[in-house]
Enzyme design. Sequence first.
Site, PDB file in Angstrom:
ATOM      1  N   LYS A  10      40.553   1.366  31.460  1.00 13.09           N
ATOM      2  CA  LYS A  10      39.776   2.073  30.442  1.00 13.09           C
ATOM      3  C   LYS A  10      40.389   3.389  30.005  1.00 13.09           C
ATOM      4  O   LYS A  10      40.946   4.121  30.818  1.00 13.09           O
ATOM      5  CB  LYS A  10      38.383   2.370  31.004  1.00 13.09           C
ATOM      6  CG  LYS A  10      37.567   1.118  31.213  1.00 13.09           C
ATOM      7  CD  LYS A  10      36.198   1.505  31.690  1.00 13.09           C
ATOM      8  CE  LYS A  10      35.267   0.299  31.650  1.00 13.09           C
ATOM      9  NZ  LYS A  10      33.921   0.657  32.075  1.00 13.09           N
TER      10      LYS A  10
ATOM     11  N   GLY B 167      45.716   5.170  41.217  1.00 14.54           N
ATOM     12  CA  GLY B 167      44.905   3.971  40.995  1.00 14.54           C
ATOM     13  C   GLY B 167      45.566   2.717  41.532  1.00 14.54           C
ATOM     14  O   GLY B 167      46.017   2.671  42.679  1.00 14.54           O
TER      15      GLY B 167
END
Length: 398
Positions: free
Chosen positions: A199, A356
């Site tokens: 995102k 991440g």
Amino acid sequence: MLDKFHFAADQDVSGKICLLRVDFNVPLQDGVITDDTRITRILPGIKRLADSGARLVLLSHLGRPKGQRIADLSLKPIGAYLAQLLGQDVPMIDDILSDEAKIQCQNLADGEIVMAENLRFWAGEEANDNDFAKALARLGDVFIADAFSAAHRAHASTEGITHHMPSFVGDAMAAELRALSDALVAPQRPVVAVVGGAKVSTKLSVLENLVKKTDALILGGGMANSFLGAQGIDMKASLSEPDLFETARHIMAAANDAGCELIIPTDGLASKEFAANAAHRAIANELLDEGEMMLDVGPDSIANAIAAIKGAKTVLWNGPMGAFEIAPFDTATVAVAKAVADQTKAGLTTSVAGGGDTVAALNVAGVADDFSYLSLAGGAFLEWLEGKTLPGIAALMK
Ligand code: AMP
């Protein structure tokens, strides 16, 4: 930038009680460590200090006990594992606030190592309580920060403690700072960044900072769909965030103003199903049908990305190019990662990756060891990419 720090490697630590902040927040299942990368990464630094005669008190957190003593979050299994790797005992300090803790530290001989129990068992750790920081500091002579991945938190053992004793940068953190400096502070140009992931909303500050600092920015992943949507392309069932189209347009304008070339995918692998081996086709973005979603960037976009990488002296990578967990939507991530690895191995590019899912993605590509530096820090790495000052780093500056 590196001249702003005092490094542990330059200090005589022989006979000194060194409080070494490490990050042993490793995944545990039923008391068994399922990924020991964080421990093995820091091991050479621990050995070097012990061999130099340091008396080591290891400080770490594990999970989120929130000031409670939770048996499952004890660092004991990690101490035992470390003892095995080192071939020497690593006794635990059960209560760091106790008189016994002080005695245990004072009784250490040169090269001996003890480990304090999970610091987050005490609320003062996360609250960065000054008395708690002082209580930690009383245990030793010097502090060595070697947990970059915890440096984005101003906690007692990352920030507070530095106000109470001489503080130095440990070996692993030094390597991380050097890599980040090579990639963002004083990089060889051109600098190309690859930013992917799910995102835009989680990467806004990263993108805003990187367009100012890099020569080209390759966008991939679900995130790129919002940029395509912002350009008026109907991305059909693809993951995208229409409420951020306006923000995406601002980032495109900022890139233009800063002279950063944005490399946005022109095609992708489309599928109606988010599943491994789902039926799919490689098409231009404009050709998506109802119900189809882009799960990876396509062959033309891969070629564009690789061309940009071949011209780069520095590559910075965060986030996968597609849904890399499910083949064949790992294709672009693997191809682009291999190109970066080849450039690096040929000595043409300095490559720094992290944050991440990046470590997992580069492992899928089989090139995790071929980048110049792979950061194991999640949040701290991202905050650095965002251009933020990390409290645990700022506290170590001269
Ligand atoms: P992040 O944690 O932001 O780096 O996002 C990583 C996640 O993004 C991974 O789980 C990927 O499967 C997912 N992802 C990447 N590209 C896409 C895409 N085109 N559509 C849906 N998910 C994606």
